[in-house]
Design a protein around this motif. Structure first.
Motif, PDB file in Angstrom:
ATOM      1  N   ASN A 124     -14.151  13.298 -27.773  1.00 10.34           N
ATOM      2  CA  ASN A 124     -13.576  13.978 -26.612  1.00 10.34           C
ATOM      3  C   ASN A 124     -12.082  13.724 -26.470  1.00 10.34           C
ATOM      4  N   THR A 125     -11.643  12.531 -26.815  1.00 18.44           N
ATOM      5  CA  THR A 125     -10.215  12.243 -26.716  1.00 18.44           C
ATOM      6  C   THR A 125      -9.420  13.081 -27.707  1.00 18.44           C
ATOM      7  N   VAL A 126      -9.886  13.135 -28.947  1.00 13.53           N
ATOM      8  CA  VAL A 126      -9.197  13.961 -29.954  1.00 13.53           C
ATOM      9  C   VAL A 126      -9.239  15.429 -29.541  1.00 13.53           C
ATOM     10  N   TYR A 127     -10.393  15.891 -29.067  1.00 12.47           N
ATOM     11  CA  TYR A 127     -10.499  17.288 -28.621  1.00 12.47           C
ATOM     12  C   TYR A 127      -9.547  17.567 -27.462  1.00 12.47           C
ATOM     13  N   THR A 128      -9.472  16.637 -26.498  1.00 19.42           N
ATOM     14  CA  THR A 128      -8.614  16.837 -25.330  1.00 19.42           C
ATOM     15  C   THR A 128      -7.147  16.865 -25.716  1.00 19.42           C
ATOM     16  N   VAL A 129      -6.754  15.997 -26.651  1.00 18.21           N
ATOM     17  CA  VAL A 129      -5.363  15.983 -27.108  1.00 18.21           C
ATOM     18  C   VAL A 129      -5.009  17.336 -27.722  1.00 18.21           C
ATOM     19  N   ILE A 130      -5.834  17.814 -28.632  1.00 18.12           N
ATOM     20  CA  ILE A 130      -5.550  19.082 -29.305  1.00 18.12           C
ATOM     21  C   ILE A 130      -5.592  20.243 -28.313  1.00 18.12           C
ATOM     22  N   ASP A 131      -6.586  20.250 -27.428  1.00 15.06           N
ATOM     23  CA  ASP A 131      -6.706  21.332 -26.454  1.00 15.06           C
ATOM     24  C   ASP A 131      -5.525  21.350 -25.489  1.00 15.06           C
ATOM     25  N   SER A 132      -5.071  20.163 -25.062  1.00 17.68           N
ATOM     26  CA  SER A 132      -3.964  20.093 -24.108  1.00 17.68           C
ATOM     27  C   SER A 132      -2.656  20.560 -24.724  1.00 17.68           C
ATOM     28  N   PHE A 133      -2.450  20.254 -26.002  1.00 16.72           N
ATOM     29  CA  PHE A 133      -1.188  20.593 -26.650  1.00 16.72           C
ATOM     30  C   PHE A 133      -1.154  22.013 -27.199  1.00 16.72           C
ATOM     31  N   THR A 134      -2.267  22.722 -27.151  1.00 15.98           N
ATOM     32  CA  THR A 134      -2.293  24.087 -27.695  1.00 15.98           C
ATOM     33  C   THR A 134      -2.717  25.122 -26.659  1.00 15.98           C
ATOM     34  N   LYS A 135      -2.752  24.767 -25.396  1.00 21.69           N
ATOM     35  CA  LYS A 135      -3.131  25.715 -24.359  1.00 21.69           C
ATOM     36  C   LYS A 135      -2.049  26.768 -24.187  1.00 21.69           C
ATOM     37  N   ALA A 136      -2.469  27.944 -23.714  1.00 20.98           N
ATOM     38  CA  ALA A 136      -1.527  29.049 -23.553  1.00 20.98           C
ATOM     39  C   ALA A 136      -0.479  28.754 -22.482  1.00 20.98           C
ATOM     40  N   ASP A 137      -0.836  27.948 -21.470  1.00 26.43           N
ATOM     41  CA  ASP A 137       0.116  27.646 -20.406  1.00 26.43           C
ATOM     42  C   ASP A 137       0.910  26.372 -20.665  1.00 26.43           C
ATOM     43  N   ASN A 138       0.848  25.865 -21.902  1.00 30.25           N
ATOM     44  CA  ASN A 138       1.619  24.675 -22.245  1.00 30.25           C
ATOM     45  C   ASN A 138       3.109  25.021 -22.213  1.00 30.25           C
ATOM     46  N   SER A 139       3.902  24.172 -21.566  1.00 28.76           N
ATOM     47  CA  SER A 139       5.328  24.463 -21.385  1.00 28.76           C
ATOM     48  C   SER A 139       6.081  24.501 -22.706  1.00 28.76           C
ATOM     49  N   VAL A 140       5.719  23.624 -23.636  1.00 31.84           N
ATOM     50  CA  VAL A 140       6.404  23.600 -24.931  1.00 31.84           C
ATOM     51  C   VAL A 140       6.066  24.854 -25.735  1.00 31.84           C
ATOM     52  N   MET A 141       4.791  25.233 -25.736  1.00 37.64           N
ATOM     53  CA  MET A 141       4.381  26.446 -26.451  1.00 37.64           C
ATOM     54  C   MET A 141       5.092  27.669 -25.874  1.00 37.64           C
ATOM     55  N   ALA A 142       5.170  27.748 -24.550  1.00 39.92           N
ATOM     56  CA  ALA A 142       5.846  28.884 -23.918  1.00 39.92           C
ATOM     57  C   ALA A 142       7.328  28.911 -24.281  1.00 39.92           C
ATOM     58  N   PHE A 143       7.959  27.744 -24.324  1.00 39.83           N
ATOM     59  CA  PHE A 143       9.383  27.681 -24.677  1.00 39.83           C
ATOM     60  C   PHE A 143       9.607  28.168 -26.109  1.00 39.83           C
ATOM     61  N   ILE A 144       8.747  27.739 -27.037  1.00 38.10           N
ATOM     62  CA  ILE A 144       8.896  28.142 -28.439  1.00 38.10           C
ATOM     63  C   ILE A 144       8.693  29.640 -28.607  1.00 38.10           C
ATOM     64  N   VAL A 145       7.681  30.185 -27.920  1.00 38.88           N
ATOM     65  CA  VAL A 145       7.420  31.627 -28.020  1.00 38.88           C
ATOM     66  C   VAL A 145       8.598  32.420 -27.476  1.00 38.88           C
TER      67      VAL A 145
END
Length: 318
Positions: free
Chosen positions: A255-276
């Motif tokens: 669950n920890t590994v899943y949560t890390v990956i899910d949190s860092f790849t969500k559509a509303d992630n601020s870093v992902m939005a900045f890169i896009v």
């Protein structure tokens, strides 16, 4: 020359066929199960990854790519004033939320594993946010949220209200400070707890899959172990730390590994939005930013998995 062995009636003895072991059957079934993924990985994803790496080390001159070395990474990390700030804030926010999501999902899974009226309904309710946050429903929800925020805004209207931005918060740092007034608690912990409580809606929404995984792990524990604890007079607290927690520790790792990956790849992630959004300015620099972000996330996953594996207990089923 070797003679063929025959039976008493003169017919040749057939050599017995080699029996396929159960492990080999499981291995073949496993490879067959992941075969579609392997085909897609080789034919689609690996060429895309290679192309992405090539773009991050190149620049467009007209319609052709020309190698520029580490120039795009230098622009992303040294020259752009916003990327490092957004990256740091995004990583800090996610790292603060990940422990809360894991421990809250474990707590809720333990509660839902108890015998009570309406247990199936409660499980379904906690998993509903996972369904609502996918695909078309998520897009409709985002559109509705934008419309509601626009309709609920008071731009250009003087209502005379003071501090309306704080009205949406459940608690404030002052409330936590009063609660911990007799304890030696620093302002950092007070701020962390305040952010978690005010973000409890998103944390519960992100815990649906983890709750199911923890429930599966809890239900795999043999009831005979708990019966032995009751016979020996162990308390519920002792049973949890001596039996439940070690037996559920592999699920904590998953669950920890899943949560890390899910949190860092969500559509509303601020870093992902900045890169896009940055891609409209420079596709090559945005690709370099994406690879920097990916490597940091991969490093965090490796470190977290290595730390948690130190106390993971795997039950032998001999």
């Amino acid at each position: 020359m070797s003679k063929t062995k025959v039976n008493t009636n003169g017919s040749p003895i057939k050599k017995p066929k080699k029996a396929i072991s159960l492990e080999r059957k499981k291995s073949r079934a496993g490879w067959l199960f992941i075969l579609p993924f392997l085909i897609g990985l080789i034919l689609i994803y690996i060429p895309m990854i290679v192309n992405s790496v090539n773009i991050s080390f190149s620049d467009y001159r007209g319609f052709e790519l020309h190698p520029v070395g580490w120039e795009n990474y230098q622009v992303a990390l040294m020259e752009d004033p916003d990327f490092v700030q957004v990256l740091r804030d995004g990583l800090l926010s996610m790292l603060l939320n990940i422990p809360a999501i894991v421990f809250l999902s474990l707590f809720l899974a333990i509660l839902l594993n108890q015998k009570m009226v309406g247990r199936a309904a409660f499980r379904a309710i906690l998993f509903v946010p996972v369904i609502l946050s996918t695909g078309l429903i998520d897009s409709l929800d985002a559109a509705n949220s934008t419309m509601l925020n626009y309709m609920g805004s008071n731009e250009g209207v003087d209502t005379g209200a003071v501090g309306e931005s704080a009205a949406n918060e459940i608690i404030s740092a002052a409330d936590i400070s009063v609660l911990f007034s007799n304890m030696k608690v620093g302002t950092g912990l007070v701020t962390y707890i305040t952010r978690l409580v005010n973000n409890i809606y998103n944390i519960v929404n992100d815990a649906g899959v983890q709750i199911l995984i923890f429930l599966a792990g809890l239900q795999s524990i043999s009831p005979a172990i708990y019966e032995s604890c009751d016979i020996d007079g162990a308390t519920a607290w002792e049973t949890f730390w001596k039996v439940t927690f070690p037996m559920i520790s592999p699920m904590i790792l998953v669950n920890t590994v899943y949560t890390v990956i899910d949190s860092f790849t969500k559509a509303d992630n601020s870093v992902m939005a900045f890169i896009v959004n940055y891609e409209s300015r420079s596709r090559t620099v945005a690709t370099a930013m994406a690879w920097v972000y990916f490597l940091i996330v991969a490093l965090i996953v490796v470190v977290v998995a290595a730390l948690i594996k130190t106390f993971v207990f795997y039950q032998r089923r001999d």
